[in-house]
Design a protein around this motif. Structure first.
Motif, PDB file in Angstrom:
ATOM      1  N   LEU A  30     -18.843  50.820  -7.396  1.00 24.92           N
ATOM      2  CA  LEU A  30     -17.401  50.569  -7.512  1.00 24.92           C
ATOM      3  C   LEU A  30     -17.002  49.100  -7.318  1.00 24.92           C
ATOM      4  O   LEU A  30     -16.095  48.620  -8.014  1.00 24.92           O
ATOM      5  N   PRO A  31     -17.668  48.345  -6.411  1.00 26.65           N
ATOM      6  CA  PRO A  31     -17.317  46.919  -6.319  1.00 26.65           C
ATOM      7  C   PRO A  31     -17.573  46.167  -7.628  1.00 26.65           C
ATOM      8  O   PRO A  31     -16.776  45.310  -8.026  1.00 26.65           O
ATOM      9  N   LEU A  32     -18.671  46.490  -8.298  1.00 26.49           N
ATOM     10  CA  LEU A  32     -18.949  45.855  -9.584  1.00 26.49           C
ATOM     11  C   LEU A  32     -17.930  46.283 -10.632  1.00 26.49           C
ATOM     12  O   LEU A  32     -17.533  45.496 -11.487  1.00 26.49           O
ATOM     13  N   THR A  33     -17.527  47.550 -10.569  1.00 29.73           N
ATOM     14  CA  THR A  33     -16.529  48.053 -11.520  1.00 29.73           C
ATOM     15  C   THR A  33     -15.226  47.282 -11.378  1.00 29.73           C
ATOM     16  O   THR A  33     -14.632  46.853 -12.366  1.00 29.73           O
ATOM     17  N   ASP A  34     -14.771  47.111 -10.141  1.00 33.15           N
ATOM     18  CA  ASP A  34     -13.537  46.356  -9.903  1.00 33.15           C
ATOM     19  C   ASP A  34     -13.649  44.939 -10.448  1.00 33.15           C
ATOM     20  O   ASP A  34     -12.698  44.399 -11.012  1.00 33.15           O
ATOM     21  N   LYS A  35     -14.828  44.357 -10.302  1.00 32.39           N
ATOM     22  CA  LYS A  35     -15.019  42.961 -10.711  1.00 32.39           C
ATOM     23  C   LYS A  35     -15.137  42.811 -12.221  1.00 32.39           C
ATOM     24  O   LYS A  35     -14.499  41.945 -12.823  1.00 32.39           O
ATOM     25  N   TYR A  36     -15.936  43.681 -12.856  1.00 27.44           N
ATOM     26  CA  TYR A  36     -16.249  43.474 -14.268  1.00 27.44           C
ATOM     27  C   TYR A  36     -15.297  44.202 -15.223  1.00 27.44           C
ATOM     28  O   TYR A  36     -15.057  43.736 -16.331  1.00 27.44           O
ATOM     29  N   VAL A  37     -14.742  45.329 -14.794  1.00 27.40           N
ATOM     30  CA  VAL A  37     -13.804  46.039 -15.668  1.00 27.40           C
ATOM     31  C   VAL A  37     -12.457  45.344 -15.672  1.00 27.40           C
ATOM     32  O   VAL A  37     -11.799  45.237 -16.703  1.00 27.40           O
ATOM     33  N   TYR A  38     -12.033  44.869 -14.501  1.00 26.43           N
ATOM     34  CA  TYR A  38     -10.695  44.297 -14.392  1.00 26.43           C
ATOM     35  C   TYR A  38     -10.701  42.778 -14.331  1.00 26.43           C
ATOM     36  O   TYR A  38      -9.709  42.153 -13.971  1.00 26.43           O
ATOM     37  N   SER A  39     -11.820  42.164 -14.715  1.00 28.22           N
ATOM     38  CA  SER A  39     -11.922  40.712 -14.621  1.00 28.22           C
ATOM     39  C   SER A  39     -10.958  39.985 -15.546  1.00 28.22           C
ATOM     40  O   SER A  39     -10.622  38.828 -15.321  1.00 28.22           O
ATOM     41  N   TRP A  56     -23.853  44.345 -17.102  1.00 23.02           N
ATOM     42  CA  TRP A  56     -22.817  43.521 -16.494  1.00 23.02           C
ATOM     43  C   TRP A  56     -23.396  42.301 -15.787  1.00 23.02           C
ATOM     44  O   TRP A  56     -22.839  41.208 -15.843  1.00 23.02           O
ATOM     45  N   THR A  57     -24.504  42.505 -15.065  1.00 18.48           N
ATOM     46  CA  THR A  57     -24.993  41.492 -14.125  1.00 18.48           C
ATOM     47  C   THR A  57     -26.114  40.625 -14.685  1.00 18.48           C
ATOM     48  O   THR A  57     -26.794  39.931 -13.928  1.00 18.48           O
ATOM     49  N   VAL A  58     -26.305  40.655 -15.993  1.00 17.88           N
ATOM     50  CA  VAL A  58     -27.414  39.909 -16.590  1.00 17.88           C
ATOM     51  C   VAL A  58     -27.331  38.411 -16.297  1.00 17.88           C
ATOM     52  O   VAL A  58     -28.353  37.732 -16.205  1.00 17.88           O
ATOM     53  N   ASN A  59     -26.135  37.891 -16.111  1.00 20.03           N
ATOM     54  CA  ASN A  59     -25.966  36.457 -15.861  1.00 20.03           C
ATOM     55  C   ASN A  59     -25.571  36.142 -14.428  1.00 20.03           C
ATOM     56  O   ASN A  59     -25.139  35.019 -14.134  1.00 20.03           O
ATOM     57  N   SER A  60     -25.699  37.116 -13.547  1.00 21.49           N
ATOM     58  CA  SER A  60     -25.307  36.898 -12.150  1.00 21.49           C
ATOM     59  C   SER A  60     -26.425  37.368 -11.224  1.00 21.49           C
ATOM     60  O   SER A  60     -26.639  38.561 -11.046  1.00 21.49           O
ATOM     61  N   GLU A  61     -27.114  36.404 -10.639  1.00 17.71           N
ATOM     62  CA  GLU A  61     -28.227  36.742  -9.746  1.00 17.71           C
ATOM     63  C   GLU A  61     -27.740  37.501  -8.518  1.00 17.71           C
ATOM     64  O   GLU A  61     -28.399  38.436  -8.051  1.00 17.71           O
ATOM     65  N   ASP A  62     -26.593  37.116  -7.996  1.00 18.15           N
ATOM     66  CA  ASP A  62     -26.064  37.789  -6.803  1.00 18.15           C
ATOM     67  C   ASP A  62     -25.705  39.240  -7.097  1.00 18.15           C
ATOM     68  O   ASP A  62     -26.040  40.145  -6.325  1.00 18.15           O
ATOM     69  N   ASP A  63     -24.993  39.476  -8.207  1.00 16.18           N
ATOM     70  CA  ASP A  63     -24.564  40.835  -8.537  1.00 16.18           C
ATOM     71  C   ASP A  63     -25.717  41.707  -9.036  1.00 16.18           C
ATOM     72  O   ASP A  63     -25.668  42.936  -8.921  1.00 16.18           O
ATOM     73  N   ARG A  64     -26.772  41.055  -9.574  1.00 12.42           N
ATOM     74  CA  ARG A  64     -27.883  41.810 -10.127  1.00 12.42           C
ATOM     75  C   ARG A  64     -28.573  42.659  -9.058  1.00 12.42           C
ATOM     76  O   ARG A  64     -29.183  43.683  -9.348  1.00 12.42           O
TER      77      ARG A  64
END
Length: 426
Positions: A288-297, A245-253
């Motif tokens: 879970l924060p990443l799930t909310d962001k990337y699953v429901y984006s 998910w976070t391959v292109n996001s330094e903050d989320d990585r």
């Protein structure tokens, strides 16, 4: 120095004057808007009231353009998710076909503001509540039957009512139909098949989706994870998903890099209750924060529909400013534990969702119509449930979007409801 202070005070004075003027203008605009929206249509009805429901004063609003129209009872989501601050604007799109009753259920919305919940909310009490409200509406409006319109939890709550009281219902219209047990079973199967080796990682992702892993109840009694090897395999899959998910996001990585499958396995396999809680906390804080962001984006935000929620709340003719404040900062009684002495007893919300689940309830004696978001049917579970329904008539239609799309796209909703009304009246 004195000149500087004097200039500052003068600036502050004008800033205050401008600010107060803006507030007065906004309040004036709001007052005018509320007056306009609070008008009763000629030949129609626009009433709000508190009615006695099992010893509690509960709020309803009745709005329609023609008193002769059939009556519809709208059931909001949740449990406890009253949206009367904003949904009135959506429901008015239906007022040409139906007299719509908006009801804030026990423990939420204007009901909670006016008459705070005391004591535990049970499924029996909720059943009695909707029976009482339905009977009141039928008598008050002089009707023999009503149409049920439910959203999310409201489809479960309404479905139970319809199955128990078919003689009081013309049809049920489900928006974002929910069958939690079917969805949970499908998600669990994805993880279980992967852990057992029946399928590889990529097949599990392609068939069941990342959400199966992210929302798997790894601390539950039904979990298939019963050894350190299985836990490590599961947490490693979770880390892989986070990394992808976070391959292109330094903050989320950072979340993915800090998630340690070995550490999580060590904690969860510990005999210490503190360690197990720590593992659950880490999961909740990082996964879970990443799930909310990337699953429901890909789902709509509240402002992607054809009704602006802020404008709807601002001009709401039924909410005072005090009501808005109390509604947004009040206690959520649906998340209190069923047994305060037992932290694992589950909360009221979870119990209600379990006890009102529709998965095994497929026999309807009235027509059933479903409008579902195209991104809100995990592995086709909702459509599969609908196909199992036996009813005098039924229809299933997808709408572009996620869980809230059925309310956000109010014009499409109004058209769907209009077609159903014409069909029922034939």
């Amino acid at each position: 120095m004195k000149k500087a202070i004097k200039a500052f005070l003068k600036t502050l004075k004008w800033f205050g004057i401008i600010l107060v003027s803006l507030i007065i203008i906004l309040l004036l605009v709001r007052a005018i808007g509320r007056m306009i929206y609070n008008k009763t249509p000629e030949g129609g009805i626009n009433e709000e009231m508190y009615i006695d429901v099992n010893g509690q004063q509960q709020w309803i609003n009745i709005y329609g353009e023609d008193r002769d129209n059939p009556v519809m009872l709208y059931l909001h989501g949740g449990p406890g998710g009253a949206t009367s601050e904003m949904d009135w604007k959506v429901l008015r799109k239906l007022a040409g076909d139906y007299t719509v009753v908006n009801w804030d259920q026990r423990g939420c919305g204007k009901t909670q503001i006016h008459s705070p919940q005391e004591g535990l909310i049970t499924s029996e009490l909720m059943q009695s509540d909707i029976d009482t409200v339905a009977d009141f509406i039928l008598e008050y409006m002089g009707k023999d039957k009503l149409t049920i319109l439910g959203h999310s939890w409201g489809t479960m709550y309404g479905g139970d009512f319809v199955i128990r009281n078919p003689e009081k219902v013309d049809c049920i219209i489900d928006l974002s139909l929910s069958v939690d047990k079917d969805v949970t079973a499908m998600m669990n199967k994805g993880v279980e098949d992967y852990i057992s080796g029946a399928i590889d990682y990529q097949t599990a992702i392609d068939k069941y989706g990342e959400i199966s892993f992210m929302y798997y109840n790894f601390t539950g009694e039904s979990s298939c994870l019963d050894s350190s090897e299985k836990y490590r395999k599961y947490f490693s899959a979770v880390k892989q998903i986070m990394t992808d998910w976070t391959v292109n996001s330094e903050d989320d990585r950072v979340f993915a890099e800090q998630f340690d499958p070995d550490k999580m396995t060590e904690l969860i396999c510990s005999s210490s209750e503190t360690d197990i809680k720590k593992a659950s906390h880490i999961f909740g804080e990082s996964v879970l924060p990443l799930t909310d962001k990337y699953v429901y984006s890909d789902e709509e935000g509240l402002f992607d529909g054809d009704v602006n929620p802020l404008a709807a709340a601002f001009f709401n003719p039924y909410y005072s400013i005090t009501d808005h404040i109390k509604n947004n900062f009040g206690e959520d009684v649906y998340y209190q534990p069923v047994d305060p002495a037992n932290e694992k007893s589950g909360d009221v919300c979870g119990v209600l969702l379990d006890e009102f689940d529709l998965s095994e309830k497929t026999e309807y004696k009235v027509p059933v119509y479903v409008l579902q978001g195209s991104n809100d049917d995990y592995c086709g579970v909702i459509k599969s449930y609908f196909d199992r329904i036996n009813a005098p008539d039924k229809e299933f239609r997808y709408i572009d979007g996620g869980h809230m799309s059925t309310m956000l796209h109010s014009e499409e909703l109004a058209q769907f409801v209009h077609e159903i009304k014409e069909k029922v009246e034939r």
